[in-house]
Design a protein around this motif. Structure first.
Motif, PDB file in Angstrom:
ATOM      1  N   GLN A 116     -85.656  40.171  20.750  1.00 53.31           N
ATOM      2  CA  GLN A 116     -84.946  41.130  20.021  1.00 53.31           C
ATOM      3  C   GLN A 116     -83.564  40.662  19.479  1.00 53.31           C
ATOM      4  O   GLN A 116     -83.282  40.891  18.122  1.00 53.31           O
ATOM      5  CB  GLN A 116     -84.521  42.261  21.056  1.00 53.31           C
ATOM      6  CG  GLN A 116     -83.949  43.576  20.355  1.00 53.31           C
ATOM      7  CD  GLN A 116     -84.091  44.611  21.349  1.00 53.31           C
ATOM      8  OE1 GLN A 116     -84.150  44.309  22.421  1.00 53.31           O
ATOM      9  NE2 GLN A 116     -84.049  45.842  20.618  1.00 53.31           N
ATOM     10  N   ALA A 117     -83.011  39.639  20.238  1.00 56.77           N
ATOM     11  CA  ALA A 117     -81.651  38.934  19.859  1.00 56.77           C
ATOM     12  C   ALA A 117     -82.111  38.081  18.552  1.00 56.77           C
ATOM     13  O   ALA A 117     -81.234  38.131  17.648  1.00 56.77           O
ATOM     14  CB  ALA A 117     -81.198  37.951  21.237  1.00 56.77           C
ATOM     15  N   SER A 141     -84.407  38.634  16.365  1.00 59.44           N
ATOM     16  CA  SER A 141     -84.606  39.474  15.314  1.00 59.44           C
ATOM     17  C   SER A 141     -83.146  40.139  14.656  1.00 59.44           C
ATOM     18  O   SER A 141     -82.953  40.035  13.572  1.00 59.44           O
ATOM     19  CB  SER A 141     -85.357  40.610  15.560  1.00 59.44           C
ATOM     20  OG  SER A 141     -85.599  41.514  14.880  1.00 59.44           O
ATOM     21  N   GLU A 142     -82.229  40.324  15.639  1.00 55.47           N
ATOM     22  CA  GLU A 142     -81.078  40.756  15.073  1.00 55.47           C
ATOM     23  C   GLU A 142     -80.293  39.605  14.286  1.00 55.47           C
ATOM     24  O   GLU A 142     -79.656  40.072  13.471  1.00 55.47           O
ATOM     25  CB  GLU A 142     -80.213  41.290  16.203  1.00 55.47           C
ATOM     26  CG  GLU A 142     -80.768  42.672  16.821  1.00 55.47           C
ATOM     27  CD  GLU A 142     -80.180  43.045  18.155  1.00 55.47           C
ATOM     28  OE1 GLU A 142     -79.395  42.221  18.843  1.00 55.47           O
ATOM     29  OE2 GLU A 142     -80.634  44.267  18.749  1.00 55.47           O
ATOM     30  N   GLN A 143     -80.091  38.518  15.029  1.00 58.17           N
ATOM     31  CA  GLN A 143     -79.423  37.505  14.266  1.00 58.17           C
ATOM     32  C   GLN A 143     -79.960  36.889  12.786  1.00 58.17           C
ATOM     33  O   GLN A 143     -79.302  36.823  12.179  1.00 58.17           O
ATOM     34  CB  GLN A 143     -79.560  36.177  15.236  1.00 58.17           C
ATOM     35  CG  GLN A 143     -78.529  36.092  16.381  1.00 58.17           C
ATOM     36  CD  GLN A 143     -79.134  34.957  17.457  1.00 58.17           C
ATOM     37  OE1 GLN A 143     -79.842  34.137  17.177  1.00 58.17           O
ATOM     38  NE2 GLN A 143     -78.351  35.042  18.255  1.00 58.17           N
ATOM     39  N   ALA A 162     -81.578  39.405  10.937  1.00 57.09           N
ATOM     40  CA  ALA A 162     -81.140  40.324  10.103  1.00 57.09           C
ATOM     41  C   ALA A 162     -79.848  40.130   9.510  1.00 57.09           C
ATOM     42  O   ALA A 162     -79.395  40.466   8.307  1.00 57.09           O
ATOM     43  CB  ALA A 162     -81.390  41.508  10.852  1.00 57.09           C
ATOM     44  N   LYS A 163     -78.844  39.595  10.545  1.00 54.96           N
ATOM     45  CA  LYS A 163     -77.542  39.408  10.064  1.00 54.96           C
ATOM     46  C   LYS A 163     -77.349  38.454   9.119  1.00 54.96           C
ATOM     47  O   LYS A 163     -76.586  38.493   8.246  1.00 54.96           O
ATOM     48  CB  LYS A 163     -76.711  39.129  11.273  1.00 54.96           C
ATOM     49  CG  LYS A 163     -76.330  40.391  12.400  1.00 54.96           C
ATOM     50  CD  LYS A 163     -75.640  39.862  13.415  1.00 54.96           C
ATOM     51  CE  LYS A 163     -75.069  40.917  14.414  1.00 54.96           C
ATOM     52  NZ  LYS A 163     -74.633  40.611  15.535  1.00 54.96           N
ATOM     53  N   LYS A 210     -78.635  39.789   5.591  1.00 58.02           N
ATOM     54  CA  LYS A 210     -77.432  40.480   4.962  1.00 58.02           C
ATOM     55  C   LYS A 210     -76.255  39.900   4.600  1.00 58.02           C
ATOM     56  O   LYS A 210     -75.733  39.908   3.577  1.00 58.02           O
ATOM     57  CB  LYS A 210     -76.839  41.697   6.241  1.00 58.02           C
ATOM     58  CG  LYS A 210     -77.669  42.711   6.338  1.00 58.02           C
ATOM     59  CD  LYS A 210     -76.869  43.698   7.128  1.00 58.02           C
ATOM     60  CE  LYS A 210     -77.475  44.977   7.373  1.00 58.02           C
ATOM     61  NZ  LYS A 210     -76.848  45.978   8.297  1.00 58.02           N
TER      62      LYS A 210
END
Length: 79
Positions: A64-65, A67-69, A71-72, A75
């Motif tokens: 999950q971490a 995936s979030e990294q 996505a950042k 962006k």
């Protein structure tokens, strides 16, 4: 003959929207996962993207971490 079905504990499921099991970054995550701890994961195609089932909660939190990294990074690259 009677077939036995082994039931496994599932800590959780994550679905990575917009990704497929052929995605290069996703394949890198799978290879890294197998190399570091070899914890059990199952990969399937979900409704919106690739779906991964985890046997350990720690593995799920790590993915999950990641995936979030990712996505950042996407962006900030788009800006």
């Amino acid at each position: 003959m009677v077939k036995r079905r082994k039931e496994e504990e599932i800590a959780g499921v994550l679905e990575f929207e917009g990704r497929t099991s052929e995605d290069p970054e996703f394949l890198e995550w799978v290879a890294g996962h197998k190399a570091t701890n070899g914890g059990k994961i199952r990969v399937s195609q979900g409704g919106r993207g690739v779906r991964v089932m985890f046997a350990k909660e720690a593995d799920m939190a790590l993915w999950q971490a990641r995936s979030e990294q990712a996505a950042k990074r996407k962006k900030s690259a788009a800006s």
